[in-house]
Write a protein that holds these residues in place. Structure first.
Motif, PDB file in Angstrom:
ATOM      1  N   ALA A 173       0.835  -1.197   0.000  1.00  0.00           N
ATOM      2  CA  ALA A 173       0.000   0.000   0.000  1.00  0.00           C
ATOM      3  C   ALA A 173       0.870   1.247   0.000  1.00  0.00           C
ATOM      4  O   ALA A 173       2.071   1.207   0.276  1.00  0.00           O
ATOM      5  CB  ALA A 173      -0.927  -0.001   1.217  1.00  0.00           C
ATOM      6  N   VAL A 174       0.219   2.360  -0.328  1.00  0.00           N
ATOM      7  CA  VAL A 174       0.818   3.681  -0.138  1.00  0.00           C
ATOM      8  C   VAL A 174      -0.033   4.420   0.885  1.00  0.00           C
ATOM      9  O   VAL A 174      -1.215   4.114   1.070  1.00  0.00           O
ATOM     10  CB  VAL A 174       0.896   4.478  -1.454  1.00  0.00           C
ATOM     11  N   LYS A 175       0.566   5.396   1.542  1.00  0.00           N
ATOM     12  CA  LYS A 175      -0.100   6.090   2.642  1.00  0.00           C
ATOM     13  C   LYS A 175      -0.117   7.583   2.366  1.00  0.00           C
ATOM     14  O   LYS A 175       0.829   8.144   1.810  1.00  0.00           O
ATOM     15  CB  LYS A 175       0.630   5.804   3.946  1.00  0.00           C
ATOM     16  N   ALA A 176      -1.223   8.229   2.772  1.00  0.00           N
ATOM     17  CA  ALA A 176      -1.353   9.677   2.640  1.00  0.00           C
ATOM     18  C   ALA A 176      -1.946  10.244   3.917  1.00  0.00           C
ATOM     19  O   ALA A 176      -2.658   9.550   4.649  1.00  0.00           O
ATOM     20  CB  ALA A 176      -2.235  10.041   1.448  1.00  0.00           C
ATOM     21  N   MET A 177      -1.655  11.504   4.191  1.00  0.00           N
ATOM     22  CA  MET A 177      -2.216  12.193   5.343  1.00  0.00           C
ATOM     23  C   MET A 177      -3.337  13.110   4.878  1.00  0.00           C
ATOM     24  O   MET A 177      -3.143  13.926   3.967  1.00  0.00           O
ATOM     25  CB  MET A 177      -1.146  13.000   6.071  1.00  0.00           C
ATOM     26  N   VAL A 178      -4.498  12.979   5.498  1.00  0.00           N
ATOM     27  CA  VAL A 178      -5.676  13.763   5.147  1.00  0.00           C
ATOM     28  C   VAL A 178      -6.024  14.660   6.319  1.00  0.00           C
ATOM     29  O   VAL A 178      -6.052  14.207   7.468  1.00  0.00           O
ATOM     30  CB  VAL A 178      -6.872  12.855   4.795  1.00  0.00           C
ATOM     31  N   LEU A 179      -6.293  15.930   6.038  1.00  0.00           N
ATOM     32  CA  LEU A 179      -6.677  16.883   7.075  1.00  0.00           C
ATOM     33  C   LEU A 179      -8.011  17.504   6.683  1.00  0.00           C
ATOM     34  O   LEU A 179      -8.167  18.017   5.577  1.00  0.00           O
ATOM     35  CB  LEU A 179      -5.602  17.957   7.229  1.00  0.00           C
ATOM     36  N   GLY A 195       3.773   2.345   2.222  1.00  0.00           N
ATOM     37  CA  GLY A 195       2.918   1.932   3.326  1.00  0.00           C
ATOM     38  C   GLY A 195       3.646   1.630   4.614  1.00  0.00           C
ATOM     39  O   GLY A 195       3.023   1.620   5.685  1.00  0.00           O
ATOM     40  N   SER A 196       4.952   1.377   4.569  1.00  0.00           N
ATOM     41  CA  SER A 196       5.686   1.071   5.792  1.00  0.00           C
ATOM     42  C   SER A 196       5.957   2.306   6.635  1.00  0.00           C
ATOM     43  O   SER A 196       6.404   2.195   7.778  1.00  0.00           O
ATOM     44  CB  SER A 196       7.018   0.387   5.444  1.00  0.00           C
ATOM     45  N   CYS A 197       5.714   3.490   6.103  1.00  0.00           N
ATOM     46  CA  CYS A 197       5.963   4.737   6.825  1.00  0.00           C
ATOM     47  C   CYS A 197       4.887   4.935   7.887  1.00  0.00           C
ATOM     48  O   CYS A 197       3.688   4.867   7.604  1.00  0.00           O
ATOM     49  CB  CYS A 197       5.972   5.913   5.853  1.00  0.00           C
ATOM     50  N   ALA A 198       5.292   5.191   9.136  1.00  0.00           N
ATOM     51  CA  ALA A 198       4.343   5.409  10.217  1.00  0.00           C
ATOM     52  C   ALA A 198       3.642   6.753  10.050  1.00  0.00           C
ATOM     53  O   ALA A 198       4.184   7.690   9.448  1.00  0.00           O
ATOM     54  CB  ALA A 198       5.063   5.350  11.563  1.00  0.00           C
TER      55      ALA A 198
END
Length: 319
Positions: A173-179, A195-198
């Motif tokens: 997976a890939v990860k994104a920050m949503v605000l 995806g491994s990024c906390a």
């Protein structure tokens, strides 16, 4: 076999059907018209600049014309993002080659991603600093959370292949920050990380700590994945309380801890609703294309969603 004239009639009918039914694109006809007027000149400008930048034997504009006009390129991108429609199906629908659709989506998506998130008519937020300033001026509370999108597994033997494996879901997976704001309206969506990024690491890399320290005083609610940012930001990031008793906790403490945890969860649930609205666009359900294009896809959808949310809110207030 349809000739070009018969396809032109069918193309106009398809275009009208796409624009008139909001279920196809998730966007109103009014917003589509605004996007055509806004993005069209940008696309033509970049296209002409690309033609002029290379050696030519003929003048710019000579030769065969586009069979897929800009409006159709924009609509094809909307349908692809909303329903995850394959390029082959869109090519059959618009009467062009598959590579034309692929090239059109690849050109339009970055333009949509650069628009940012709309908060009021004519006002856009593109960076975290702008979001913090907006929250400080309006006095609203922000809510932040991370979201993951499944992607294809990197090929065997590729360097850092395990970087995309999520520690939470054990999937590539890939990860994104949503605000979002307190009502769940999307204000910011970051570029993607493996995806491994906390979650807390991603927030720090985006500069959230520095932005909150330098910007106006605001309150950002977050889940337990961001515990530790509160101390670094002077309490501006509010996370659930730490659990003080790891083993054999008193009954009174369990009751108090559970009450505090549920109260915090109920105050930040709106960001989950905002992420759910993003995931309604099928291109984010599971990304089967190149991972390098995921950031443009995600930010383009965030910009379209926030624009439509703002348009709907203004229409409701005017009634």
């Amino acid at each position: 076999m349809l000739d070009r004239r018969s396809w032109s009639c069918g193309g106009n009918a398809s275009r009208a059907a796409i624009i008139s039914d909001r279920r196809i694109t998730g966007l109103s006809a009014q917003m589509i018209a605004e996007l055509v007027a806004e993005v069209g000149p940008l696309w033509y400008g970049r296209h002409n600049a690309k033609l002029v930048s290379r050696p030519r034997k003929r003048a710019v504009g000579a030769g065969a014309k586009h069979r897929l006009v800009f409006v159709d390129r924009l609509l094809a991108t909307f349908v692809h993002l909303r329903h995850g429609t394959t390029h082959d199906v869109l090519a059959c629908w618009f009467g062009v080659n598959r590579s034309t659709i692929t090239r059109a989506i690849g050109e339009v998506c970055p333009l949509l991603a650069e628009r940012g998130c709309t908060v009021t008519t004519g006002a856009r937020l593109r960076t975290l600093a702008e979001v913090v300033d907006y929250l400080g001026v309006t006095g609203e509370t922000g809510i932040v959370d991370g979201t993951e999108i499944r992607v294809r597994r990197p090929a065997a033997g590729r360097k850092d292949r395990d970087r995309f494996i999520s520690g939470k879901n054990r999937q590539n997976a890939v990860k994104a920050m949503v605000l979002t704001d307190g009502d769940g309206r999307v204000l910011f969506c970051s570029p993607t990380k493996p995806g491994s990024c906390a979650d807390i690491t991603h927030a720090r890399q985006l500069g959230l700590v520095k932005v909150l320290a330098d910007g106006l005083a605001v309150e950002i609610r977050a889940d337990a994945g961001y515990q530790g940012l509160g101390a670094q930001t002077g309490g501006r990031v509010v996370t659930p309380p730490h659990r003080k008793f790891k083993k054999i906790a008193p009954d009174w403490y369990e009751e108090m801890y559970e009450r505090q945890r549920k109260a915090h969860s109920s105050r930040r649930i709106r960001v989950e609703h905002g992420i759910a609205h993003l995931k309604n666009w099928r291109a984010l359900a599971r990304h089967l294309g190149r991972r390098e294009h995921m950031s443009d896809t995600l930010q383009a959808i965030a910009g379209l969603l926030s624009h439509q949310q703002t348009t709907d809110l203004i229409s409701t207030q005017q009634r």
